[in-house]
Design a protein around this motif. Structure first.
Motif, PDB file in Angstrom:
ATOM      1  N   LEU A   1      -7.478   3.335   2.996  1.00  0.00           N
ATOM      2  CA  LEU A   1      -6.926   2.052   2.547  1.00  0.00           C
ATOM      3  C   LEU A   1      -7.788   1.382   1.481  1.00  0.00           C
ATOM      4  CD1 LEU A   1      -4.657   0.057   2.872  1.00  0.00           C
ATOM      5  CD2 LEU A   1      -5.831  -0.943   4.834  1.00  0.00           C
TER       6      LEU A   1
ATOM      7  N   SER B   1      -2.842   6.971   4.736  1.00  0.00           N
ATOM      8  CA  SER B   1      -3.060   5.767   3.934  1.00  0.00           C
ATOM      9  C   SER B   1      -3.969   4.783   4.660  1.00  0.00           C
ATOM     10  CB  SER B   1      -1.720   5.114   3.594  1.00  0.00           C
ATOM     11  OG  SER B   1      -0.908   5.988   2.833  1.00  0.00           O
TER      12      SER B   1
ATOM     13  N   ASP C   1       0.816  -1.210   0.000  1.00  0.00           N
ATOM     14  CA  ASP C   1       0.000   0.000   0.000  1.00  0.00           C
ATOM     15  C   ASP C   1       0.854   1.265   0.000  1.00  0.00           C
ATOM     16  OD1 ASP C   1      -2.423  -1.595   0.338  1.00  0.00           O
ATOM     17  OD2 ASP C   1      -1.739  -1.898   2.402  1.00  0.00           O
TER      18      ASP C   1
ATOM     19  N   ARG D   1      -6.405   0.504  -2.380  1.00  0.00           N
ATOM     20  CA  ARG D   1      -6.358  -0.856  -2.933  1.00  0.00           C
ATOM     21  C   ARG D   1      -7.257  -0.994  -4.153  1.00  0.00           C
ATOM     22  NH1 ARG D   1      -6.028  -4.283   2.790  1.00  0.00           N
ATOM     23  NH2 ARG D   1      -3.846  -3.692   3.215  1.00  0.00           N
TER      24      ARG D   1
END
Length: 431
Positions: free
Chosen positions: A395, A391, A173, A399
């Motif tokens: 998240l 982040s 990530d 993604r």
């Protein structure tokens, strides 16, 4: 009243950090310091054995938990720990443990500390070998130091290590990039999304005391972990080409070479009559750097940025290096010493700096300015924390936008998972 628990971080290290042995170990400790300043709950794990000079993480309040490769014991461990952030120290750890983290802690932010791009370092090493095989001239490496990013990409793209390393970057990530030049290479040539990369160079506290003066210093110095191939190559180039040229001009000059994990082939180069002293490991690298007048870093290949060069700036020691040594370290700022392309130029600039107080003091001041503009822990530590927390908050979107990473996780982790389970079963039943 319920207080929110601190952010829980698991670091999976390729090795246990040795900040006095390598820049990679030093950078890891700087990252951990940024986390500690936030009061985060940190666990450091590694499948490696203990090194010779490990940091005492326990004394810093960081739990140390050994883990095993290809063992479901990690699944139980990571499930019980339930980290918010998992940081893989080098892509090999993401390969080994990434699928387990995703399976048992799907909501954890997965972060890769790249250290440097191993595929870039390896490709440059191969290019140097080809150059040395084609010519026995140990002086002029100008063409070696001048490839465009596209040429670098073409050297790397077909290698197994590049495919593995870039895949690990996509699967994570956030990726911590110590070199902004390597970020540019990933974005422009490998098409890695910019938001997956975060520039996190070496981070230091600015020195409080004034560095030692020109008159208080003597000798030339080279320092670097001997297990790191670029450092060993630099020592060989010093021995065979650069140092004899310096001794022609300074017959009584001395070069002191320090490095962790000194092999017999290095100690065999020790020759006091030539002023060439192989000193083994330095208990206090900043002390020996502060006593030297010139730091020499004749790197013919490599990647990332160089801890020994940053240490030299911290100590006010001018640095003579190559474009490989200076890469990603000074942007548009003046270099605190000299950047050279040939053995003869290297020797001439090193001698000139050694003898000329005015030049030397200018270089010292430029190193201090560079530290302040580019490497402050007080700037980069909080920026790192902010990137990770942001982040975590976004998240799901990160993604979803990173379809390539999701696709690679789907395919690669399945094959890795089945291979790991097969190895574990084989280890249980060796017959």
């Amino acid at each position: 009243m319920n207080h929110p628990r601190p952010t829980r971080v698991l670091v999976i290290g390729y090795v246990w950090p040795e900040p006095r042995s390598s820049a990679a170990g030093g950078h890891m400790m700087q990252i951990l310091e940024a986390f500690m300043q936030q009061g985060w709950d940190i666990t450091f794990s590694s499948p490696a054995g203990a090194g010779e000079h490990p940091a005492d993480l326990t004394a810093l309040g960081i739990r140390q938990v050994p883990i095993e490769l290809n063992s479901s014991s990690f699944d139980t461990f990571v499930s019980e720990l339930a980290p918010d952030i998992v940081l893989f120290d080098r892509f090999m750890m993401e390969e080994q443990f990434g699928w387990r983290v995703e399976k048992h802690c799907p909501g954890a932010l997965r972060v890769l500390e790249t250290v440097d791009l191993q595929c870039l370092r390896d490709a440059r090493h191969q290019r140097l070998k080809a150059r040395l095989k084609a010519s026995d001239d140990a002086d002029d490496f100008r063409q070696l130091f001048a490839p465009a990013l596209r040429e670098e990409f073409e050297l790397m793209a077909d290698t197994d290590v590049a495919k593995r390393e870039i895949a690990a970057i996509y699967r994570c990530d956030v990726n911590l990039m110590i070199s902004d030049v390597e970020s540019q290479l990933l974005i422009e040539q490998f098409k890695v999304p910019r938001n997956l990369l975060h520039w996190c160079p070496l981070m230091v506290d600015l020195p409080i005391e004034a560095p030692r003066a020109f008159e208080e210093r003597t000798h030339f110095l080279h320092i670097g972990n001997f297990r790191h191939a670029p450092n060993w190559d630099a020592v060989l180039w010093l021995k065979t080409a650069i140092w004899p040229l310096i001794r022609e001009q300074l017959p009584h000059a001395q070069l002191h070479i320090y490095g962790a994990y000194t092999p017999p082939k290095a100690t065999a180069l020790h020759n006091p009559t030539q002023g060439f002293h192989v000193m083994n490991w330095a208990e206090d690298s900043l002390e020996v750097m502060s006593a030297a007048r010139i730091c020499m870093a004749p790197l013919r290949f490599g990647a990332g940025i160089k801890g020994k060069i940053l240490d030299a700036m911290l100590c006010g020691t001018p640095i003579v290096t190559t474009p490989m040594g200076a890469e990603a370290m000074h942007d548009q700022e003046p270099w605190p010493g000299a950047v050279t392309h040939t053995a003869r130029e290297f020797a001439e600039r090193a001698v000139a700096l050694y003898n000329n107080k005015d030049q030397w003091e200018t270089a010292q001041a430029q190193g201090d300015a560079l530290l302040r503009s580019r490497y402050r822990q007080s700037v980069h530590g909080p920026a790192l924390v902010e990137k990770l927390l942001d982040s975590l908050q976004h998240l799901t979107q990160i993604r979803r936008d990173n379809f390539t990473g999701s696709m690679l996780r789907h395919h690669a982790h399945k094959s890795t998972q089945y291979m790991a389970q097969w190895i574990e079963a084989k280890n249980r039943n060796p017959q």
